[in-house]
Design a protein around this motif. Structure first.
Motif, PDB file in Angstrom:
ATOM      1  N   ASP A 229       0.869  -1.180   0.000  1.00  0.00           N
ATOM      2  CA  ASP A 229       0.000   0.000   0.000  1.00  0.00           C
ATOM      3  C   ASP A 229       0.906   1.230   0.000  1.00  0.00           C
ATOM      4  O   ASP A 229       1.777   1.358   0.867  1.00  0.00           O
ATOM      5  CB  ASP A 229      -0.878  -0.020   1.254  1.00  0.00           C
ATOM      6  N   PRO A 230       0.744   2.133  -0.965  1.00  0.00           N
ATOM      7  CA  PRO A 230       1.598   3.322  -1.009  1.00  0.00           C
ATOM      8  C   PRO A 230       1.565   4.132   0.287  1.00  0.00           C
ATOM      9  O   PRO A 230       2.550   4.767   0.658  1.00  0.00           O
ATOM     10  CB  PRO A 230       1.030   4.141  -2.168  1.00  0.00           C
ATOM     11  N   ARG A 231       0.435   4.085   1.010  1.00  0.00           N
ATOM     12  CA  ARG A 231       0.352   4.812   2.283  1.00  0.00           C
ATOM     13  C   ARG A 231       1.317   4.226   3.301  1.00  0.00           C
ATOM     14  O   ARG A 231       1.898   4.960   4.094  1.00  0.00           O
ATOM     15  CB  ARG A 231      -1.068   4.765   2.852  1.00  0.00           C
ATOM     16  N   ASP A 232       1.482   2.899   3.276  1.00  0.00           N
ATOM     17  CA  ASP A 232       2.402   2.261   4.226  1.00  0.00           C
ATOM     18  C   ASP A 232       3.838   2.670   3.936  1.00  0.00           C
ATOM     19  O   ASP A 232       4.617   2.930   4.858  1.00  0.00           O
ATOM     20  CB  ASP A 232       2.271   0.736   4.162  1.00  0.00           C
ATOM     21  N   GLU A 233       4.194   2.710   2.653  1.00  0.00           N
ATOM     22  CA  GLU A 233       5.551   3.130   2.285  1.00  0.00           C
ATOM     23  C   GLU A 233       5.788   4.582   2.688  1.00  0.00           C
ATOM     24  O   GLU A 233       6.850   4.929   3.203  1.00  0.00           O
ATOM     25  CB  GLU A 233       5.771   2.936   0.790  1.00  0.00           C
ATOM     26  N   LEU A 234       4.787   5.430   2.456  1.00  0.00           N
ATOM     27  CA  LEU A 234       4.895   6.839   2.829  1.00  0.00           C
ATOM     28  C   LEU A 234       5.034   6.978   4.338  1.00  0.00           C
ATOM     29  O   LEU A 234       5.897   7.712   4.836  1.00  0.00           O
ATOM     30  CB  LEU A 234       3.667   7.602   2.327  1.00  0.00           C
ATOM     31  N   ALA A 235       4.202   6.245   5.073  1.00  0.00           N
ATOM     32  CA  ALA A 235       4.207   6.329   6.536  1.00  0.00           C
ATOM     33  C   ALA A 235       5.536   5.887   7.139  1.00  0.00           C
ATOM     34  O   ALA A 235       5.961   6.400   8.166  1.00  0.00           O
ATOM     35  CB  ALA A 235       3.074   5.484   7.108  1.00  0.00           C
ATOM     36  N   ALA A 236       6.215   4.944   6.476  1.00  0.00           N
ATOM     37  CA  ALA A 236       7.462   4.391   7.015  1.00  0.00           C
ATOM     38  C   ALA A 236       8.645   5.336   6.874  1.00  0.00           C
ATOM     39  O   ALA A 236       9.663   5.151   7.538  1.00  0.00           O
ATOM     40  CB  ALA A 236       7.779   3.066   6.329  1.00  0.00           C
ATOM     41  N   SER A 237       8.528   6.363   6.046  1.00  0.00           N
ATOM     42  CA  SER A 237       9.658   7.282   5.843  1.00  0.00           C
ATOM     43  C   SER A 237       9.706   8.284   6.986  1.00  0.00           C
ATOM     44  O   SER A 237       8.872   9.163   7.094  1.00  0.00           O
ATOM     45  CB  SER A 237       9.529   8.001   4.490  1.00  0.00           C
TER      46      SER A 237
ATOM     47  N   ARG B 146       6.703   8.858   9.771  1.00  0.00           N
ATOM     48  CA  ARG B 146       6.545  10.142   9.072  1.00  0.00           C
ATOM     49  C   ARG B 146       5.817  11.144   9.966  1.00  0.00           C
ATOM     50  O   ARG B 146       6.196  12.301  10.068  1.00  0.00           O
ATOM     51  CB  ARG B 146       5.769   9.932   7.766  1.00  0.00           C
ATOM     52  N   GLY B 147       4.745  10.682  10.627  1.00  0.00           N
ATOM     53  CA  GLY B 147       3.997  11.550  11.533  1.00  0.00           C
ATOM     54  C   GLY B 147       4.838  11.993  12.708  1.00  0.00           C
ATOM     55  O   GLY B 147       4.763  13.149  13.147  1.00  0.00           O
TER      56      GLY B 147
ATOM     57  N   ASN C 222      -4.007   8.779   4.986  1.00  0.00           N
ATOM     58  CA  ASN C 222      -3.729   8.977   3.561  1.00  0.00           C
ATOM     59  C   ASN C 222      -2.502   9.861   3.346  1.00  0.00           C
ATOM     60  O   ASN C 222      -1.851   9.765   2.309  1.00  0.00           O
ATOM     61  CB  ASN C 222      -4.936   9.574   2.851  1.00  0.00           C
ATOM     62  N   LEU C 223      -2.191  10.706   4.312  1.00  0.00           N
ATOM     63  CA  LEU C 223      -0.995  11.555   4.243  1.00  0.00           C
ATOM     64  C   LEU C 223       0.234  10.840   4.818  1.00  0.00           C
ATOM     65  O   LEU C 223       1.320  11.410   4.851  1.00  0.00           O
ATOM     66  CB  LEU C 223      -1.226  12.865   5.001  1.00  0.00           C
ATOM     67  N   GLY C 224       0.035   9.621   5.300  1.00  0.00           N
ATOM     68  CA  GLY C 224       1.145   8.852   5.852  1.00  0.00           C
ATOM     69  C   GLY C 224       1.516   9.239   7.270  1.00  0.00           C
ATOM     70  O   GLY C 224       2.607   8.912   7.731  1.00  0.00           O
ATOM     71  N   LEU C 225       0.617   9.905   7.996  1.00  0.00           N
ATOM     72  CA  LEU C 225       0.946  10.410   9.329  1.00  0.00           C
ATOM     73  C   LEU C 225       0.514   9.481  10.458  1.00  0.00           C
ATOM     74  O   LEU C 225       1.039   9.583  11.566  1.00  0.00           O
ATOM     75  CB  LEU C 225       0.324  11.795   9.523  1.00  0.00           C
TER      76      LEU C 225
END
Length: 194
Positions: free
Chosen positions: A94-102, A184-185, A168-171
């Protein structure tokens, strides 16, 4: 899109490639990928059918023993249209998971997050909510959404919808019960608190 748990394994394996839904209005679009409890599911086609047009072959592709079993399991009002969705499991992260992990944010990333949160606050009919929601999730991870909403004096259903916007913003990350702040959050909040 809600998909019954008993269908998850069949969809993952590719044994279930059809879903039937009785909806007042269409809730899925061909060509879109939807996030579900089982992961990402692509909808390749959506057709309106009558219950009489449901075939035993379609029923088997939906994981049912017969067309009659599909019709008997349809929810909703009898007069509402029946939709046949041709689906497939998308076995990708899920792209959200990848975003959240950064957990490292550049200055541009921080500006982008800040701008998106400001837009969410401005669009809210009840006023700014993003900062308070991030803070309470940071302070009280894995606490029921209803309890967090009550502490903030908010409606639980709207609170859950708002947290989904933060996800959805990865936070944020959804847990079995409640939520937690993503890396990320956490990076965003650490910068904000400085």
């Amino acid at each position: 899109m809600l998909i019954e748990k008993e269908r998850h394994d069949g969809i993952r394996r590719g044994a279930i490639t059809v879903l039937f839904r009785r909806w007042r209005q269409r809730q899925a679009t061909a060509g879109n990928v939807y996030r579900t409890a089982l992961g990402q599911v692509a909808v390749d086609a959506v057709d309106v059918v009558t219950p009489e047009q449901i075939t035993d072959a379609d029923a088997a592709a939906a994981g049912y023993p017969s067309a009659a079993a599909v019709v008997g399991d349809l929810r909703g009002r009898p007069g509402d249209p029946v939709y046949r969705l041709r689906i497939r499991f998308v076995d990708e992260p899920d792209p959200r998971d990848e975003l959240a992990a950064s957990g490292e944010l550049t200055a541009a990333d921080l500006e982008d997050v800040e701008a998106r949160l400001a837009r969410l606050d401005r669009a809210s009919k009840t006023g700014p909510w993003t900062a308070a929601t991030l803070e309470i999730i940071s302070r009280r991870p894995a606490v029921r959404a209803g309890d967090l909403a009550e502490e903030l004096g908010r409606d639980a259903a709207q609170f859950k919808l708002d947290v989904r916007k933060l996800k959805n913003l990865g936070l944020t990350v959804s847990l079995g019960t409640g939520y937690r702040i993503s890396p990320r959050g956490a990076a965003y909040l650490a910068d904000r608190r400085r």
